[in-house]
Scaffold this motif. Structure first.
Motif, PDB file in Angstrom:
ATOM      1  N   ARG A  33       1.121  -1.515   0.340  1.00 26.48           N
ATOM      2  CA  ARG A  33       0.162   0.161   0.221  1.00 26.48           C
ATOM      3  C   ARG A  33       1.058   1.840  -0.009  1.00 26.48           C
ATOM      4  O   ARG A  33       0.411   2.348  -0.918  1.00 26.48           O
ATOM      5  CB  ARG A  33      -1.523   0.091   0.634  1.00 26.48           C
ATOM      6  CG  ARG A  33      -1.533   0.995   1.374  1.00 26.48           C
ATOM      7  CD  ARG A  33      -3.029   1.561   0.348  1.00 26.48           C
ATOM      8  NE  ARG A  33      -3.869   2.509   0.896  1.00 26.48           N
ATOM      9  CZ  ARG A  33      -4.889   3.188   0.144  1.00 26.48           C
ATOM     10  NH1 ARG A  33      -4.692   2.261  -0.890  1.00 26.48           N
ATOM     11  NH2 ARG A  33      -5.039   4.058   0.137  1.00 26.48           N
ATOM     12  N   TYR A  34       1.956   1.797   0.745  1.00 24.63           N
ATOM     13  CA  TYR A  34       2.533   2.096   1.114  1.00 24.63           C
ATOM     14  C   TYR A  34       3.574   2.590  -0.608  1.00 24.63           C
ATOM     15  O   TYR A  34       3.532   3.867  -1.060  1.00 24.63           O
ATOM     16  CB  TYR A  34       4.070   2.243   1.898  1.00 24.63           C
ATOM     17  CG  TYR A  34       4.829   3.128   1.710  1.00 24.63           C
ATOM     18  CD1 TYR A  34       5.003   4.358   2.637  1.00 24.63           C
ATOM     19  CD2 TYR A  34       6.178   3.011   1.721  1.00 24.63           C
ATOM     20  CE1 TYR A  34       5.128   5.699   1.766  1.00 24.63           C
ATOM     21  CE2 TYR A  34       7.289   4.439   1.779  1.00 24.63           C
ATOM     22  CZ  TYR A  34       6.394   5.620   1.904  1.00 24.63           C
ATOM     23  OH  TYR A  34       7.805   6.222   1.873  1.00 24.63           O
ATOM     24  N   ASP A  37       1.611   3.780  -2.788  1.00 25.80           N
ATOM     25  CA  ASP A  37       1.553   5.508  -3.194  1.00 25.80           C
ATOM     26  C   ASP A  37       2.702   6.331  -3.386  1.00 25.80           C
ATOM     27  O   ASP A  37       2.054   7.473  -4.059  1.00 25.80           O
ATOM     28  CB  ASP A  37       0.792   5.894  -1.482  1.00 25.80           C
ATOM     29  CG  ASP A  37      -0.772   5.131  -0.856  1.00 25.80           C
ATOM     30  OD1 ASP A  37      -1.272   5.178  -1.684  1.00 25.80           O
ATOM     31  OD2 ASP A  37      -0.951   5.397   0.226  1.00 25.80           O
ATOM     32  N   ALA A  38       3.657   5.624  -2.497  1.00 26.10           N
ATOM     33  CA  ALA A  38       5.142   6.416  -3.002  1.00 26.10           C
ATOM     34  C   ALA A  38       5.613   6.581  -4.349  1.00 26.10           C
ATOM     35  O   ALA A  38       5.895   7.367  -4.713  1.00 26.10           O
ATOM     36  CB  ALA A  38       5.746   6.277  -1.809  1.00 26.10           C
TER      37      ALA A  38
END
Length: 90
Positions: A33-34, A37-38
């Motif tokens: 998930r990170y 997003d990143a």
């Protein structure tokens, strides 16, 4: 009586394995998930959102990034199938 303690030991071992798998999969889910997003922010750092970043990107980037993603996904699927020994369904 000895069989009961072995059964309890087996249950405890299974429970610990389930706990370890749950913690590991939860950690991986948070990491994915990170990354989701990143990574767009790393590729297009100067845009307020992904849609405007892709709209302002050069045509070469618009073609190259999805192509590289598809190649990476295909490689992961191919290597995963070979590693697991699974047969193909078609």
């Amino acid at each position: 009586m000895a069989e009961s303690s072995t059964s309890t030991d087996d249950r405890a071992r299974v429970l610990l394995h389930a706990l370890a798998v749950g913690l590991l999969s939860g950690t991986v889910a948070i990491a994915v998930r990170y990354a989701a997003d990143a990574l767009p922010r790393l590729i297009w750092p100067h845009a307020p959102d992904l849609v405007s970043a892709v709209a302002a990107a050069p045509t070469a980037w618009k073609l190259a990034i999805p192509t590289l993603g598809a190649l990476l996904a295909g490689a992961v699927l191919t290597l995963g199938t070979r590693w697991s020994g699974a047969t193909q369904g078609w």
